[in-house]
Design an enzyme around this catalytic site. Structure first.
Site, mmCIF file in Angstrom:
data_model
loop_
_atom_site.group_PDB
_atom_site.id
_atom_site.type_symbol
_atom_site.label_atom_id
_atom_site.label_comp_id
_atom_site.label_asym_id
_atom_site.label_seq_id
_atom_site.Cartn_x
_atom_site.Cartn_y
_atom_site.Cartn_z
ATOM 1 N N ASP A 26 5.958 7.060 -7.433
ATOM 2 C CA ASP A 26 7.325 6.812 -7.907
ATOM 3 C C ASP A 26 7.643 5.326 -8.070
ATOM 4 O O ASP A 26 8.798 4.950 -8.181
ATOM 5 C CB ASP A 26 8.321 7.433 -6.908
ATOM 6 C CG ASP A 26 8.276 6.742 -5.541
ATOM 7 O OD1 ASP A 26 7.252 6.109 -5.220
ATOM 8 O OD2 ASP A 26 9.271 6.823 -4.797
ATOM 9 N N TYR A 145 14.861 2.198 4.437
ATOM 10 C CA TYR A 145 14.304 0.849 4.517
ATOM 11 C C TYR A 145 15.279 -0.074 5.235
ATOM 12 O O TYR A 145 16.419 -0.197 4.803
ATOM 13 C CB TYR A 145 14.144 0.238 3.125
ATOM 14 C CG TYR A 145 13.093 0.807 2.234
ATOM 15 C CD1 TYR A 145 11.768 0.430 2.331
ATOM 16 C CD2 TYR A 145 13.458 1.684 1.203
ATOM 17 C CE1 TYR A 145 10.823 0.926 1.451
ATOM 18 C CE2 TYR A 145 12.516 2.179 0.327
ATOM 19 C CZ TYR A 145 11.199 1.792 0.457
ATOM 20 O OH TYR A 145 10.272 2.281 -0.419
ATOM 21 N N LYS A 176 10.547 8.715 6.164
ATOM 22 C CA LYS A 176 9.436 7.799 5.930
ATOM 23 C C LYS A 176 9.812 6.427 6.447
ATOM 24 O O LYS A 176 10.937 5.956 6.255
ATOM 25 C CB LYS A 176 9.176 7.659 4.429
ATOM 26 C CG LYS A 176 8.963 8.959 3.730
ATOM 27 C CD LYS A 176 8.369 8.749 2.364
ATOM 28 C CE LYS A 176 9.355 8.274 1.338
ATOM 29 N NZ LYS A 176 8.770 8.052 0.012
ATOM 30 N N GLY A 201 2.628 3.545 3.074
ATOM 31 C CA GLY A 201 1.433 2.689 3.123
ATOM 32 C C GLY A 201 1.760 1.213 3.019
ATOM 33 O O GLY A 201 1.335 0.394 3.833
ATOM 34 N N GLY A 229 1.160 5.560 -1.302
ATOM 35 C CA GLY A 229 1.114 5.320 -2.746
ATOM 36 C C GLY A 229 0.045 4.330 -3.145
ATOM 37 O O GLY A 229 -1.096 4.706 -3.399
ATOM 38 N N ARG A 230 0.433 3.063 -3.146
ATOM 39 C CA ARG A 230 -0.404 2.002 -3.730
ATOM 40 C C ARG A 230 -1.865 2.057 -3.334
ATOM 41 O O ARG A 230 -2.741 1.995 -4.174
ATOM 42 C CB ARG A 230 0.155 0.633 -3.318
ATOM 43 C CG ARG A 230 1.330 0.223 -4.134
ATOM 44 C CD ARG A 230 2.058 -0.930 -3.516
ATOM 45 N NE ARG A 230 3.076 -0.477 -2.582
ATOM 46 C CZ ARG A 230 3.901 -1.280 -1.935
ATOM 47 N NH1 ARG A 230 3.792 -2.582 -2.098
ATOM 48 N NH2 ARG A 230 4.816 -0.791 -1.131
#
Ligand SMILES: O=C(CO)COP(=O)(O)O
Length: 274
Positions: A26, A145, A176, A201, A229-230
């Site tokens: 995303d 976050y 997350k 990650g 993701g990355r």
């Protein structure tokens, strides 16, 4: 719990291990056009072949790219987006629970940024989508976050504990968060949260082994999910990476055991290309 929510949760959280292995694609709206995601069709094919429990994606990618794989992994529909560059403290709604139902998603996922000037609005949004998701029997995943002027270190365990707990207080099922750097400090993050804590990650390592070690340490102190993701889709062997993560998450493998699974998956890939 609504039966619908239980059915969906059991599709993204493996009933045998009690853990979720999700991969996320995303990033472009938030982080720009990252080279590894340009060819999204090829990324999706490799991610699906790795057999994660779920894939986090925006609605357009679900419709245009994921459709041929319908049923092979759960859709975790991403319903918010922000810009790291232009407005890093405001994750704005871009989809809703009704769309998640229409897309056959097994969860809806949003971001929420705490510790910045937009915290009040962010929590209002999270509280609202939590209510809507609960009414539809749709599991809610959120990445809370800690960012903004009040946050000196985004990886500080106390700050992370506040973030995950804020999500749990508002009814988020899977939260997350970022790695705090050590098993001992991460234990305090997990202990603060009665919901499932999952790990993102980010840029916490350089090699597959770095990420496997971080994941293993977090599992050992009660973490129960990953949404990576990355490092997964920028790796040259995305499917093999997912299979090695699956060994950690679902078979409780050691790092060494997961690396063996990775090597075996590479051999299988070579055999298929012969
Ligand atoms: O949740 C994530 C992005 O939405 C995690 O992705 P990364 O592993 O790339 O940090």
């Amino acid at each position: 719990m609504f039966l619908g929510k239980e059915v969906r949760l059991n599709r993204i959280v493996n009933p045998k291990s009690g853990r979720m292995l999700a991969v996320t694609v995303d990033h472009p709206i938030t982080r720009g056009m990252m080279p590894g995601l340009v060819d999204i069709r090829s990324v999706m094919r490799k991610v699906v072949a790795g057999k994660p429990d779920g894939i986090t994606m925006h609605k357009g990618i679900a419709e245009k790219v994921f459709a041929p794989y319908a049923g092979q992994a759960s859709i975790i529909l991403k319903a918010s987006a922000y810009s790291v560059q232009y407005h890093p403290t405001y994750d704005t709604p871009v989809a809703d629970v009704e769309e998640a139902v229409r897309f056959g998603a097994d969860a809806i996922s949003v971001g929420c940024i705490v510790g910045g000037p937009d915290q009040a609005q962010q929590l209002t949004f999270l509280g609202k989508i939590s209510k809507e998701a609960a009414s539809a029997g749709m599991p809610l995943v959120a990445h809370i976050y800690p960012k903004g002027a009040l946050i000196k270190d985004q990886h500080d365990a106390e700050v992370l504990a506040y973030a995950v707990r804020a999500g749990a207080e508002l009814g988020v099922d899977i939260i997350k968060t970022m790695w705090s750097g050590s098993a001992e400090s991460f234990r305090s993050v997990v202990d603060a949260c009665p919901s499932i804590v999952a790990l993102a990650g980010g840029e916490m390592g350089e090699t597959l082994e770095d990420y496997l070690r971080m994941t293993r340490q977090a599992l050992d102190v009660g973490m129960r999910g990953v949404t990576y993701g990355r490092f997964v889709w920028s790796h040259p062997h995305t499917s093999a990476v997912i299979k090695s993560l699956s060994a950690l998450m679902h078979d409780d493998a050691s790092v060494e055991g997961a690396l063996k699974v990775y090597e075996r998956a590479l051999e299988e890939e070579k055999d298929l290309q012969k």
